[in-house]
Design a protein around this motif. Structure first.
Motif, PDB file in Angstrom:
ATOM      1  N   SER A  47      10.604 -13.096  13.262  1.00 31.52           N
ATOM      2  CA  SER A  47      11.911 -12.454  13.438  1.00 31.52           C
ATOM      3  C   SER A  47      11.802 -10.949  13.246  1.00 31.52           C
ATOM      4  CB  SER A  47      12.922 -13.029  12.437  1.00 31.52           C
ATOM      5  OG  SER A  47      13.036 -14.428  12.555  1.00 31.52           O
ATOM      6  N   ILE A  48      11.096 -10.535  12.182  1.00 34.70           N
ATOM      7  CA  ILE A  48      10.927  -9.103  11.900  1.00 34.70           C
ATOM      8  C   ILE A  48      10.147  -8.425  13.023  1.00 34.70           C
ATOM      9  CG2 ILE A  48       9.827  -7.421  10.361  1.00 34.70           C
ATOM     10  CD1 ILE A  48      12.368  -8.634   9.210  1.00 34.70           C
ATOM     11  N   GLU A  49       9.099  -9.070  13.492  1.00 33.94           N
ATOM     12  CA  GLU A  49       8.301  -8.479  14.578  1.00 33.94           C
ATOM     13  C   GLU A  49       9.144  -8.290  15.830  1.00 33.94           C
ATOM     14  OE1 GLU A  49       4.373  -9.625  17.222  1.00 33.94           O
ATOM     15  OE2 GLU A  49       4.355  -9.996  15.053  1.00 33.94           O
ATOM     16  N   GLU A  74       7.988  -8.439  -0.672  1.00 36.01           N
ATOM     17  CA  GLU A  74       7.232  -8.993   0.450  1.00 36.01           C
ATOM     18  C   GLU A  74       7.883  -8.622   1.782  1.00 36.01           C
ATOM     19  OE1 GLU A  74       5.187 -13.039  -1.374  1.00 36.01           O
ATOM     20  OE2 GLU A  74       7.281 -13.095  -0.733  1.00 36.01           O
ATOM     21  N   LEU A  75       9.199  -8.602   1.803  1.00 32.01           N
ATOM     22  CA  LEU A  75       9.904  -8.206   3.021  1.00 32.01           C
ATOM     23  C   LEU A  75       9.546  -6.778   3.408  1.00 32.01           C
ATOM     24  CD1 LEU A  75      12.132  -8.885   5.147  1.00 32.01           C
ATOM     25  CD2 LEU A  75      13.769  -7.845   3.554  1.00 32.01           C
ATOM     26  N   ALA A  76       9.528  -5.893   2.410  1.00 31.03           N
ATOM     27  CA  ALA A  76       9.142  -4.502   2.677  1.00 31.03           C
ATOM     28  C   ALA A  76       7.717  -4.431   3.214  1.00 31.03           C
ATOM     29  CB  ALA A  76       9.281  -3.667   1.403  1.00 31.03           C
ATOM     30  N   GLU A  77       6.822  -5.232   2.651  1.00 29.68           N
ATOM     31  CA  GLU A  77       5.429  -5.242   3.106  1.00 29.68           C
ATOM     32  C   GLU A  77       5.320  -5.774   4.531  1.00 29.68           C
ATOM     33  OE1 GLU A  77       3.861  -7.614  -0.014  1.00 29.68           O
ATOM     34  OE2 GLU A  77       3.429  -5.908  -1.348  1.00 29.68           O
ATOM     35  N   LEU A  98       9.978   2.945   2.351  1.00 28.82           N
ATOM     36  CA  LEU A  98      10.778   1.746   2.122  1.00 28.82           C
ATOM     37  C   LEU A  98      10.977   1.641   0.622  1.00 28.82           C
ATOM     38  CD1 LEU A  98       8.914  -0.707   4.547  1.00 28.82           C
ATOM     39  CD2 LEU A  98      10.557   1.102   5.062  1.00 28.82           C
ATOM     40  N   THR A  99      12.230   1.475   0.191  1.00 38.87           N
ATOM     41  CA  THR A  99      12.520   1.644  -1.235  1.00 38.87           C
ATOM     42  C   THR A  99      13.175   0.410  -1.862  1.00 38.87           C
ATOM     43  OG1 THR A  99      14.597   2.714  -0.587  1.00 38.87           O
ATOM     44  CG2 THR A  99      12.708   4.147  -1.071  1.00 38.87           C
ATOM     45  N   PRO A 100      12.424  -0.656  -2.095  1.00 37.30           N
ATOM     46  CA  PRO A 100      12.986  -1.789  -2.833  1.00 37.30           C
ATOM     47  C   PRO A 100      13.260  -1.383  -4.277  1.00 37.30           C
ATOM     48  CG  PRO A 100      10.623  -2.079  -2.529  1.00 37.30           C
ATOM     49  CD  PRO A 100      11.009  -0.873  -1.720  1.00 37.30           C
ATOM     50  N   PHE A 101      14.288  -1.988  -4.885  1.00 42.35           N
ATOM     51  CA  PHE A 101      14.610  -1.695  -6.273  1.00 42.35           C
ATOM     52  C   PHE A 101      13.745  -2.555  -7.197  1.00 42.35           C
ATOM     53  CE2 PHE A 101      18.899  -0.831  -4.287  1.00 42.35           C
ATOM     54  CZ  PHE A 101      18.747   0.553  -4.314  1.00 42.35           C
ATOM     55  N   LYS A 102      13.310  -1.953  -8.291  1.00 40.10           N
ATOM     56  CA  LYS A 102      12.415  -2.644  -9.215  1.00 40.10           C
ATOM     57  C   LYS A 102      13.048  -3.919  -9.781  1.00 40.10           C
ATOM     58  CE  LYS A 102       9.510  -1.907 -13.296  1.00 40.10           C
ATOM     59  NZ  LYS A 102       9.075  -0.928 -14.333  1.00 40.10           N
ATOM     60  N   HIS A 103      14.352  -3.871 -10.083  1.00 41.27           N
ATOM     61  CA  HIS A 103      14.989  -5.014 -10.740  1.00 41.27           C
ATOM     62  C   HIS A 103      15.166  -6.210  -9.794  1.00 41.27           C
ATOM     63  CE1 HIS A 103      18.526  -3.080  -8.880  1.00 41.27           C
ATOM     64  NE2 HIS A 103      19.068  -4.286  -8.885  1.00 41.27           N
ATOM     65  N   SER A 104      15.082  -5.970  -8.477  1.00 42.84           N
ATOM     66  CA  SER A 104      15.291  -7.065  -7.530  1.00 42.84           C
ATOM     67  C   SER A 104      14.117  -7.295  -6.588  1.00 42.84           C
ATOM     68  CB  SER A 104      16.548  -6.800  -6.695  1.00 42.84           C
ATOM     69  OG  SER A 104      16.410  -5.610  -5.925  1.00 42.84           O
ATOM     70  N   PRO A 108      13.571 -13.992  -4.804  1.00 41.96           N
ATOM     71  CA  PRO A 108      13.207 -14.817  -3.645  1.00 41.96           C
ATOM     72  C   PRO A 108      14.403 -14.939  -2.699  1.00 41.96           C
ATOM     73  CG  PRO A 108      12.844 -15.965  -5.759  1.00 41.96           C
ATOM     74  CD  PRO A 108      13.729 -14.798  -6.019  1.00 41.96           C
ATOM     75  N   MET A 109      14.160 -14.684  -1.431  1.00 44.58           N
ATOM     76  CA  MET A 109      15.206 -14.780  -0.416  1.00 44.58           C
ATOM     77  C   MET A 109      14.871 -15.898   0.561  1.00 44.58           C
ATOM     78  SD  MET A 109      17.496 -12.327  -0.981  1.00 44.58           S
ATOM     79  CE  MET A 109      18.258 -12.000   0.611  1.00 44.58           C
ATOM     80  N   LEU A 110      15.904 -16.537   1.085  1.00 46.63           N
ATOM     81  CA  LEU A 110      15.736 -17.543   2.125  1.00 46.63           C
ATOM     82  C   LEU A 110      16.365 -17.009   3.404  1.00 46.63           C
ATOM     83  CD1 LEU A 110      16.591 -20.764   0.084  1.00 46.63           C
ATOM     84  CD2 LEU A 110      14.323 -19.957   0.768  1.00 46.63           C
ATOM     85  N   TYR A 111      15.590 -16.999   4.481  1.00 51.15           N
ATOM     86  CA  TYR A 111      16.027 -16.405   5.737  1.00 51.15           C
ATOM     87  C   TYR A 111      16.137 -17.444   6.848  1.00 51.15           C
ATOM     88  CZ  TYR A 111      15.121 -11.801   3.669  1.00 51.15           C
ATOM     89  OH  TYR A 111      15.156 -10.684   2.879  1.00 51.15           O
TER      90      TYR A 111
END
Length: 347
Positions: A326-328, A264-267, A206-212, A216-219
């Motif tokens: 939701s992810i589960e 956190e989403l990636a985790e 899973l490859t999140p970008f360092k700059h982002s 914080p995201m709202l889902y």
């Protein structure tokens, strides 16, 4: 029980062939006649649903009016999104601005329509520098986003402003439901959640970008989206939406109030895949450094709080589905699909 006023009313869903509009259409068709107004037919099979299709380019007012002249409530879910809006800027303007104006005007001129609801977005708040309490009155921050998102955010703000202006000058209800980034089966493939799940189930990093990664995201879960629009529609049909004061009174923030960073989403995706595969798949997280500056820090998500009390009171519900749930559910569904496909191939 729904009274005779709401039962089998005519609901028009502009952009109903898309992801969000399609989910709303299928659910509302259980108790209403639903008309999808779009340039293309839905990819899903309309058979078995009380759904009808009206082909329309919303840039043409006469076509919009003809498709909507005998509906009771209109839901507007049409938008040119990223990346297409950056590639075809004029098209984005015509659909997102002129198209929205046409739909609002068609409702305004209709002798039957009683209201209009826009599928808004939490991105009108901006992404960086969020501080303090975020509620419906937080305001618009179009320049607090990445360059690639700017035109999209301009569009969502413009759609909302057009909607609110009509609400101010009409005795009909023109409401806005600002959605968090929507999680659910069928969500766009290029969202971070979808990319992480797809890669993770293949055993890829899973490859999140360092700059982002600390953005914080709202889902919000698609099931809560459907429920919210169902309730809002019924309230309009039953005359239960108060029309006094500022148009802000008809605006709702529909987001799960806990911000979640991209990292956190990636985790969450990683931990969920490990759990549901009993450790057979253990994806790694590899942060990718593109050499871009970041406006986010590790504590960015703690600098603001989200208040959705107005939304919960309006909808009459106690809680929203957690993004982790939701992810589960998404991972479980896709694992089931993979297993079913493998079983068919082995037969």
């Amino acid at each position: 029980m729904y009274n005779s006023v709401t039962f089998m009313s005519q609901i028009g869903i502009v952009g109903g062939s898309g992801y969000i509009g399609g989910f709303i259409a299928r659910e509302l068709s259980k108790k209403h006649h639903v008309r999808i107004i779009d340039i293309r037919e839905p990819a899903w099979n309309m058979r078995g649903y009380n759904v009808f299709f009206c082909k329309c380019d919303i840039r043409a007012f006469d076509c919009v009016y003809e498709c909507l002249k005998d509906v009771d409530v209109v839901i507007h879910a049409a938008i040119i999104q990223i990346p297409r809006i950056n590639e075809e800027k004029r098209l984005g303007f015509e659909i997102n601005y002129i198209g929205t104006m046409n739909v609002c005007e068609a409702v305004y001129k209709s002798s039957r329509a009683r209201g209009f609801i826009l599928t808004g977005s939490w991105h009108v708040f901006g992404e960086s520098g969020l501080m303090g309490m975020i509620d419906e009155s937080f305001g618009y921050k179009p320049d607090k986003v990445e360059d690639r998102a700017r035109l999209y955010v301009f569009s969502k703000i413009a759609q909302e402003v057009i909607t609110r202006y009509y609400d101010e000058m009409s005795d009909k209800v023109y409401g806005v439901v600002r959605l968090g980034t929507v999680l659910g089966e069928g969500m766009p493939e290029k969202t971070a959640a979808s990319i992480f799940i797809e890669k993770g189930l293949k055993g890829e990093p899973l490859t999140p970008f360092k700059h982002s990664m600390y953005r914080p995201m709202l889902y919000v879960d698609i099931r809560d989206v459907v429920k919210a629009f169902e309730i809002y529609v019924d309230k309009i049909l039953n005359g239960q939406v108060e029309k006094h004061g500022s148009s802000l009174g008809r605006v709702l923030n529909l987001v799960y109030p806990e911000p979640i960073t991209i990292l956190e989403l990636a985790e969450i995706v990683k931990d969920t895949i490990i759990k549901l595969t009993n450790g057979k798949i253990i994806p790694k997280i590899e942060v990718v450094d593109q050499g871009l500056p970041s406006p986010f820090t590790e504590d960015s998500k703690y600098k603001f709080k989200v208040d959705i009390s107005k939304t919960m009171k309006f909808l009459g519900i106690e809680k929203l589905i957690e993004p982790r749930k939701s992810i589960e559910d998404l991972v479980r569904t896709r694992l089931h699909s993979l297993h079913s496909c493998m079983n068919r191939c082995n037969q």
